[in-house]
Structure formats: structure tokens, C-alpha cells
Design an enzyme around this catalytic site. Sequence first.
Site, PDB file in Angstrom:
ATOM      1  CG  HIS A  84      -1.993  -1.045   0.937  1.00 59.77           C
ATOM      2  ND1 HIS A  84      -3.362  -0.444   0.893  1.00 59.77           N
ATOM      3  CD2 HIS A  84      -1.910  -2.356   1.227  1.00 59.77           C
ATOM      4  CE1 HIS A  84      -4.114  -1.430   0.761  1.00 59.77           C
ATOM      5  NE2 HIS A  84      -3.551  -2.879   0.757  1.00 59.77           N
TER       6      HIS A  84
ATOM      7  CE1 TYR B 235      -5.560   4.113   8.173  1.00 62.98           C
ATOM      8  CE2 TYR B 235      -6.120   3.926  10.679  1.00 62.98           C
ATOM      9  CZ  TYR B 235      -5.280   3.406   9.498  1.00 62.98           C
ATOM     10  OH  TYR B 235      -4.290   2.580   9.972  1.00 62.98           O
TER      11      TYR B 235
ATOM     12  N   PRO C 293      -4.588   0.917  18.380  1.00 66.49           N
ATOM     13  CG  PRO C 293      -6.372  -0.595  17.834  1.00 66.49           C
ATOM     14  CD  PRO C 293      -5.731   0.328  19.201  1.00 66.49           C
TER      15      PRO C 293
ATOM     16  CE  LYS D 240       3.881   3.728  12.909  1.00 65.68           C
ATOM     17  NZ  LYS D 240       3.576   2.993  11.969  1.00 65.68           N
TER      18      LYS D 240
ATOM     19  CE1 TYR E  66      -1.427   4.125   9.221  1.00 59.35           C
ATOM     20  CE2 TYR E  66      -0.310   3.143   7.485  1.00 59.35           C
ATOM     21  CZ  TYR E  66      -1.629   2.941   8.160  1.00 59.35           C
ATOM     22  OH  TYR E  66      -2.336   2.150   8.216  1.00 59.35           O
TER      23      TYR E  66
HETATM   24  P1  RFL Z   1       1.338 -10.809  22.086  1.00 62.40           P
HETATM   25  O1  RFL Z   1       1.013 -11.069  20.832  1.00 62.40           O
HETATM   26  O2  RFL Z   1       0.251 -10.131  23.147  1.00 62.40           O
HETATM   27  O3  RFL Z   1       1.857 -12.129  22.769  1.00 62.40           O
HETATM   28  C1  RFL Z   1       2.077 -12.523  23.781  1.00 62.40           C
HETATM   29  C2  RFL Z   1       2.489 -13.965  24.171  1.00 62.40           C
HETATM   30  O4  RFL Z   1       2.579 -14.330  25.418  1.00 62.40           O
HETATM   31  C3  RFL Z   1       1.961 -15.295  25.840  1.00 62.40           C
HETATM   32  N1  RFL Z   1       1.804 -15.070  27.432  1.00 62.40           N
HETATM   33  C4  RFL Z   1       2.381 -15.964  28.362  1.00 62.40           C
HETATM   34  N2  RFL Z   1       3.333 -16.769  28.029  1.00 62.40           N
HETATM   35  C5  RFL Z   1       3.865 -17.869  29.291  1.00 62.40           C
HETATM   36  N3  RFL Z   1       3.548 -17.354  30.719  1.00 62.40           N
HETATM   37  C6  RFL Z   1       2.637 -16.239  30.739  1.00 62.40           C
HETATM   38  N4  RFL Z   1       2.300 -15.876  32.098  1.00 62.40           N
HETATM   39  C7  RFL Z   1       2.067 -15.532  29.707  1.00 62.40           C
HETATM   40  N5  RFL Z   1       1.300 -14.298  29.636  1.00 62.40           N
HETATM   41  C8  RFL Z   1       1.153 -14.099  28.364  1.00 62.40           C
HETATM   42  C9  RFL Z   1       0.344 -15.031  25.260  1.00 62.40           C
HETATM   43  O5  RFL Z   1      -0.402 -16.252  25.494  1.00 62.40           O
HETATM   44  C10 RFL Z   1       1.096 -14.805  23.804  1.00 62.40           C
HETATM   45  O6  RFL Z   1       1.134 -15.686  22.933  1.00 62.40           O
HETATM   46  O7  RFL Z   1       2.511  -9.879  22.480  1.00 62.40           O
HETATM   47  P2  RFL Z   1       3.589  -9.376  21.515  1.00 62.40           P
HETATM   48  O8  RFL Z   1       4.331 -10.605  20.852  1.00 62.40           O
HETATM   49  O9  RFL Z   1       4.264  -8.624  21.964  1.00 62.40           O
HETATM   50  O10 RFL Z   1       3.005  -8.631  20.062  1.00 62.40           O
HETATM   51  C11 RFL Z   1       2.366  -7.484  20.125  1.00 62.40           C
HETATM   52  C12 RFL Z   1       1.179  -7.490  18.931  1.00 62.40           C
HETATM   53  O11 RFL Z   1       0.281  -8.606  19.175  1.00 62.40           O
HETATM   54  C13 RFL Z   1       0.283  -6.201  18.986  1.00 62.40           C
HETATM   55  O12 RFL Z   1       1.177  -5.024  19.504  1.00 62.40           O
HETATM   56  C14 RFL Z   1      -0.598  -5.996  17.966  1.00 62.40           C
HETATM   57  O13 RFL Z   1      -1.372  -6.838  17.743  1.00 62.40           O
HETATM   58  C15 RFL Z   1      -1.206  -4.570  18.029  1.00 62.40           C
HETATM   59  N6  RFL Z   1      -2.006  -4.126  16.831  1.00 62.40           N
HETATM   60  C16 RFL Z   1      -1.312  -3.834  15.603  1.00 62.40           C
HETATM   61  N7  RFL Z   1       0.000  -3.681  15.462  1.00 62.40           N
HETATM   62  C17 RFL Z   1       0.483  -3.174  14.385  1.00 62.40           C
HETATM   63  O14 RFL Z   1       1.728  -3.140  14.275  1.00 62.40           O
HETATM   64  N8  RFL Z   1      -0.328  -2.985  13.262  1.00 62.40           N
HETATM   65  C18 RFL Z   1      -1.734  -3.055  13.374  1.00 62.40           C
HETATM   66  O15 RFL Z   1      -2.306  -2.953  12.049  1.00 62.40           O
HETATM   67  C19 RFL Z   1      -2.449  -3.515  14.664  1.00 62.40           C
HETATM   68  N9  RFL Z   1      -3.661  -3.630  14.640  1.00 62.40           N
HETATM   69  C20 RFL Z   1      -3.176  -4.390  16.838  1.00 62.40           C
HETATM   70  C21 RFL Z   1      -4.044  -4.021  15.768  1.00 62.40           C
HETATM   71  C22 RFL Z   1      -3.964  -4.732  18.091  1.00 62.40           C
HETATM   72  C23 RFL Z   1      -5.271  -4.875  18.157  1.00 62.40           C
HETATM   73  N10 RFL Z   1      -5.884  -5.591  19.459  1.00 62.40           N
HETATM   74  C24 RFL Z   1      -6.747  -6.653  19.554  1.00 62.40           C
HETATM   75  C25 RFL Z   1      -5.404  -4.966  20.776  1.00 62.40           C
HETATM   76  C26 RFL Z   1      -5.406  -4.185  15.875  1.00 62.40           C
HETATM   77  C27 RFL Z   1      -6.215  -4.592  17.061  1.00 62.40           C
HETATM   78  C28 RFL Z   1      -7.670  -4.632  16.968  1.00 62.40           C
HETATM   79  C1  PHB Z   2      -5.948  -4.300  10.486  1.00 66.76           C
HETATM   80  O1  PHB Z   2      -6.161  -4.572   9.594  1.00 66.76           O
HETATM   81  O2  PHB Z   2      -6.298  -4.998  11.332  1.00 66.76           O
HETATM   82  C2  PHB Z   2      -5.618  -3.020  11.264  1.00 66.76           C
HETATM   83  C3  PHB Z   2      -5.170  -2.015  10.155  1.00 66.76           C
HETATM   84  C4  PHB Z   2      -4.695  -0.778  10.541  1.00 66.76           C
HETATM   85  C5  PHB Z   2      -4.971  -0.235  11.654  1.00 66.76           C
HETATM   86  C6  PHB Z   2      -5.523  -1.137  12.731  1.00 66.76           C
HETATM   87  C7  PHB Z   2      -5.715  -2.353  12.457  1.00 66.76           C
HETATM   88  O3  PHB Z   2      -4.738   1.016  12.170  1.00 66.76           O
END
Ligand code: RFL
Ligand code: PHB
Length: 390
Positions: free
Chosen positions: A72, A201, A293, A297, A385
Amino acid sequence: MRTQIVIIGSGPAGLLLGQLLHHYGIDNIIVERQDRDYILGRIRAGVLEQGTVKLLEQVGVGQRLHREALIHSGIYLTFAGQRHTIDFKVATGGRTVAVYGQTEVTQDLMDARAAAGLRTIYHAKDVKPNGIDGASPIVSFVQEGREVTIDCDFIAGCDGFHGVSRQCIPSSAIQTFERVYPFGWLGLLSDTPPVAEELIYTRHERGFALCSMRSMTRSRYYLQCSLDERVEDWSDAQFWDELRCRLDPEARDSLVTGPSLEKSIAPLRSFVAEPMRFGRLFLAGDAAHIVPPTGAKGLNLAASDVHYLSQALREYYAEKSSAGLDGYSQRALARVWKAERFSWWMTSMLHRMSADDGFAERLQLAELDYLIHSKAATTSLAENYVGLPF
Ligand code: RFL
Ligand code: PHB
């Protein structure tokens, strides 16, 4: 059992760190509370910065990404019923982002880990980092009813916001900073074609909306919702109606709806813990910081953290120098705070903040109007971004 690094958590931070360490010849074991399917079932991030893609290539998991990711070169911003384009290529000298779901990144890293024969312990209960302020830390946990311990040189806390790692740091040794937002995101995943070629957005009087995608046949949509709403109370039809209502006329006309594959509500939070190290325990990813989100980032910050940490550990083993480890927290936090600022700013500009605050509403509209007409402001959004360098 013994290894050089125990990684707690098998999300993107832990898995990518494991592959980077393996690439540098450093032995590691991942200890994870859940199982593979549970982790792969979480629908989360969708946007990867070029720096994150480069790291994935470096550890040999770029092939499927290059085949399947959608590149993109901008986003659409919709406000006051009109759609505007922010062109990243023009604003940043050709930079782009890749749309490739966190589920796919995780799957690719899990496959690479299995192919390299690296150990992951799933279903580990009651995981505890011990002795982190001494020279010989130990991670203990319960597996199939038996207590297991792993001796190691260092522990990487990659266990997300609710993990155990940050919590085992004495409160006198850690400072936290937080903003909780008075709303959440209701997300829906469907096997329908994306509504437009770029992500949209949208700022709307009824609340923020985001149109994203996973492929040319799978879409991901989000609606700002209040924190007391329950996902069970949203039928698919209600979701599509509300989304349609918030979109610009062109998107409204081209929206294709279908049954949801997944629906969930996520609260929004900004959070940073400082420093990202205590003794021989290093925090990375969501264990140390959370961003709302809106700026896409979170996953990208997890990638830059583990890049810095893996370099510091490589330096420790290959050059017998602790300088990188000593500088890790400061180096990571400098980038983290810039992403915190950007994510907070995007969130504040695009969400309905509180009812009856006409002043705040007009400021948002003025800011958006300035943003699309000022080259400096457009460039600032675009360069944040696509991702600041790391
Ligand atoms: P995670 O993915 O939460 O993984 C942590 C792991 O640790 C395990 N755990 C344990 N294991 C052993 N003992 C314990 N006591 C434990 N406690 C927990 C868990 O089971 C899990 O497997 O953290 P990590 O690896 O730091 O990754 C971070 C990302 O997952 C997170 O920042 C992103 O998903 C955020 N996010 C987005 N980030 C982007 O860069 N681009 C995006 O477009 C984006 N969109 C989003 C998002 C997060 C969202 N939500 C649901 C908060 C969109 C959404 C809706
Ligand atoms: C997604 O595709 O889940 C997504 C994309 C952009 C964002 C957050 C989530 O800023």
C-alpha cells in the site's frame, strides 16, 4: 534444562526474537502459556512497516509474505463526508507499507522455528522468572502437572500486556505511564472484497470507522464503540448498517457485506513501562508498551524492540561486551515514545471524544483540514505511518 535465552511468550515478539537469536547462533527456548491454535486464532494487526518486513526477510520468512502481502502506498482519510488521499510515496520518497495479517506472520515464524528444530514449550502453567537480579536466572513452570526449571543467561519477557514478566519487576524499579481511552474498537472479519484499494480511516460524528483488509477476498472492519457494549449485542446486520452510515458515499456504494468470520471488542490504551530491563530480564513488545491500534504500530514496535535486543545479545556473546544490553532500554524507548505520540495523535484526531464538546470537535476538523492541505503535515503523518527508521 539449560539454554542461553529463555523467551517467555510466543507472540510475534517472542517468535521473531527466537529466529533472530538463532540467526546469530544463540540458543533459545520459548515458554508459552497457550497452544498454537489459540495464538493463531487471535485476529490482530494487519499493517507491516518496511523495517519489519526486512527483519522477517533476514530470518528467512519473507517468501510467502512477498507472494501474498498487499503493498500500500497510501491511506484514505474521510471526514465531513469526503474522502482524501494521503500518498506515502509522494510524501516519503517512495516508501510503502505491507498489508499482511499478524496471523500469517505468526504462522510463518512458527513454521520456521519448527523447521530449525528450536524448542517451544506450549501449555506452560504458572511460568515464573526467578533470580533475575543475579547472574544465573531460572524460569520455572508447570507442565503436565510436573514442575520444570530452565537455567539460562538471560530472560526475554515477550509475554504481552497481561504477562508475568513485567509484574515480577519490583515496583520500586519500574515506572509506568498510561492513558486509557473512553471507547473501544468493535472488529469484524469477513470473506468479502475490500471496499477500496487503500485502507480508509474515517472520522464521523457517530464515531471512528476503519476499513482494512487481509487479501483481495477478505476484509477487516472496525467501529468505535463504547466500553459497556457487548459483542453479542451486535448482529452482523447491525454492524454493516452502522459502518455504512459512517462511510463516505463512494465507499457506502461499493461496500460488499457478508457473514462475519470473527467479531470482537478491543479496549484502547496507551502504556509504557520504563526501563525495559531489570537485571537479567529484558521486556519487549506489548509486555513493555501498548499503543491504541489507530496508528498500526503495536506489532511493528515489537519488531524494533527485538531487533535491538537481538543485536545487544549478539554483541554480548560475540564481542563479550555488555554495552548493547546496557543501552537497550534507552534505545528502544526512544522509538517507542515516538510511536506512542503518533498513535495517541491519530486516535485523538479521529475518534469521537465526548458528547457535546463542540470545541474539541471543531479542533479535530481544523486539524484534519490542515493535514490534507499542508505538505509538512501530510509528510509528518506519512513518515510516521510508514515507520521511523530502526
Ligand atoms: P502478544 O501478541 O500479546 O503475545 C504475547 C504472548 O505471551 C503469552 N503469555 C504468556 N506465556 C507464558 N506465561 C505467561 N504468564 C504468559 N502471559 C502471556 C501469550 O499467550 C501470547 O502468546 O504480544 P507481542 O508478541 O508483544 O506482540 C504484540 C502485538 O500482538 C500487538 O502489538 C499488535 O497486535 C497490536 N496491533 C497492531 N499492531 C500493528 O503493528 N499494526 C496493526 O495494524 C495493529 N492492529 C493491533 C491491531 C492490536 C489489536 N488488538 C486486538 C489489541 C488491531 C487490534 C484490534
Ligand atoms: C487491521 O487490519 O487490523 C488494522 C489496520 C490498520 C490499523 C489497525 C488495524 O490502524
